[in-house]
Write a protein that holds these residues in place. Sequence first.
Motif, short mmCIF file in Angstrom:
data_model
loop_
_atom_site.label_atom_id
_atom_site.label_comp_id
_atom_site.label_asym_id
_atom_site.label_seq_id
_atom_site.Cartn_x
_atom_site.Cartn_y
_atom_site.Cartn_z
N SER A 119 3.64 -3.35 -5.84
CA SER A 119 2.91 -2.07 -5.90
C SER A 119 2.83 -1.58 -7.33
N VAL A 167 -5.98 3.45 -4.97
CA VAL A 167 -5.23 3.12 -3.75
C VAL A 167 -6.04 3.55 -2.53
N VAL A 194 -3.50 5.93 -9.22
CA VAL A 194 -2.14 5.80 -9.73
C VAL A 194 -2.19 5.82 -11.25
N ASN A 209 -5.24 -2.15 -11.08
CA ASN A 209 -6.13 -1.70 -10.01
C ASN A 209 -5.65 -0.35 -9.50
N PRO A 210 -5.92 0.72 -10.25
CA PRO A 210 -5.25 1.99 -9.94
C PRO A 210 -5.74 2.70 -8.68
N TYR A 237 0.72 -4.13 -9.59
CA TYR A 237 -0.69 -4.28 -9.18
C TYR A 237 -1.49 -3.04 -9.53
N THR A 238 -0.89 -1.85 -9.32
CA THR A 238 -1.66 -0.63 -9.51
C THR A 238 -1.95 -0.33 -10.98
N ALA A 260 1.08 7.11 -6.42
CA ALA A 260 -0.03 8.02 -6.63
C ALA A 260 0.42 9.47 -6.49
N THR A 273 0.84 -1.20 0.00
CA THR A 273 0.00 0.00 0.00
C THR A 273 0.87 1.25 0.00
N ALA A 332 2.17 1.97 -3.33
CA ALA A 332 1.12 2.46 -4.22
C ALA A 332 0.86 3.95 -3.95
#
Lengths: 297, 329
Positions: A203, A213, A119, A210-211, A206-207, A50, A43, A46
């Motif tokens: 991070s 956060v 992100v 799945n942007p 994945y982002t 961001a 997290t 991420a």
Amino acid sequence: MNWGQAIADAISLGALYGLVAVGIGLVFGVMRLINFAYGELITAGAYVLAYTGGWPAPLAILMCVAAVVALALVQERVAFRPLRRMGASPAAMLVATFAVSFLLQAIYLLAFGSRGQIVGTLGQLNSAFTVDGVDIRWILLVTTVTGAILLLATGALLNRTTIGLHVRAAAQDFRTARILGVRANRVIGLSFVVAGVLAAAVSVLYTVSNPLVQPQMGVPITIFALVGVVVGGLDRLWSAALGGFAVGFVYGMFGDLLSSQQTVYLPAVVYGSVILVLLLRPAGLFAPLHARQVERV
Amino acid sequence: MRRVVSELGAPVILVVATALITGAFSQAHQLEFENALVMTAIVVALYVFIGNSGVISFGHVSFVAVGIYLGGILTVDPQTKTFTMPGLFPYLRHTDIGIVPSLALAAAAGGVYGLAVGLPLMRLSGLPAGIATFAVLGITANVLYYWQKIGPTAQTLSDIPEAGRWTLAVATIITIAAAYGYQRSRFGRMLRATREDPAAARAAGISVYRQRLIAFTLSGALAGLAGGLYVHQLGLIAPDLTYLDLTFVTLAMLVFGGVASLWGAVLGALAISALNSFLGDAENTVHVGFRLTLPTGTRLVTIGAVMALVIILRPSGLTGGREFGWRRR
């Protein structure tokens, strides 16, 4: 839904969970500590991405890796080292990592709010190319390749270098390794650094898909990877990685192939199989037969 | 005898005092005090297993959940239920009972669930026990969130009759008395022996599995009862009420007070509840000689930090695992 598509999705999800599983397994091997707060490292990475949205991608990624590794070392130094010194029981350690995870989530909530950040780094990897009627997003390829490279690199670090030898020795028998001159703090520090690098990689990867956060985004990732680690076998890195991959793969396959009506109980099925594995093969599915059992207290 | 009076009396007096001073506060604060009583009941239920056996369980909130859903749904008017939850099992949909019978049923259901989970799982200890009980929690939360035959799933069910503070206090005291009675019984002592030295306890003829199973079942029943209290204190069932947050908070209370003593469980639950409620006020400005306003979110950070600090610096908790006593041994 097409089989080729499902397999492509599943492989990349598997690679991602494989990375998380290795991060968790590495620290477990050395410290006998399951780090529930591992997801909060992801997290943190991420959030860095961001907030560095306007930066050139390589710089943002570098920043992300640096921040996550720093946080991993802080976790080790502030929380887990004192516990290890006191010889706390595995159960107490587990509750402690739970507390650290809760604390970090609360800090994220206070600092960044609950609404979530977006992100944008590497967003262009969401574009797809078509092979034989299957749409493959670049990120699937990038995730799979990066995952494979990082796993191989971790393996090489552990198997081909002196410090890696020390880490493996410590994972076998921490006390004897220390007597033979392995420096405990260096070995543990190194495993947290490597785990941090892996978390940062997760991070970044994945982002892309799945942007959004949010403070709690790391929790489900940790839980599923943990399931994978336990199912695969905690004692060896490769079996942990395989377990993580298997959970991600199965999840990806079912997620694509079944309707949402059928997938809602998927977590229950996954948890149920964890209980079965723990009862029937406590050393893990991929551990050799007659393997030494997971440490019992 | 004097020992029994002080060891059982101190936690009970604390609970009675909490219930007594509740009346002196405004409506909003009364809710917080009542919540503290319920948390005490849950933490004591956790303590019966974790404290006496030394085995960690992340799964007890599942038993609390059973109490919440059963105790809550059975006390709601059948007509309302037919309207808001048409998919419910006929028994759950048509039954309408009072609060006290619903508490008894909640306790029974918690005990049965505890026994069912404990039968296979009590063979595990240490880390595998932690992971397996966590998996139980995951399954329970997942099923409660989606299965329309047993509850409101992702919706919130309100209009559940609320219990007065004395019902809550008396039930909490019953929980405490049951926990104390158990730990003084030969079963409790045998389980404590397995906690201190499993090998020696086995050599003395104690079945670790059986003793753990007894404690797990009792602890499940008490957790079910506490769940029944919780739902009648809140007056509603909300999705994800019984998942990670409640698990963490109650475990944190237990560890904070001291895992290995009943006094620690009660003290931890009430202390963290008080801190929680004070910080909640401070987020909306509180007068402590001066006006104190904390930014929203401070509450969780402070609770988390206190928890982490206590676990790291003093893993045996505030009480150090001792029962209440005037003289220090």
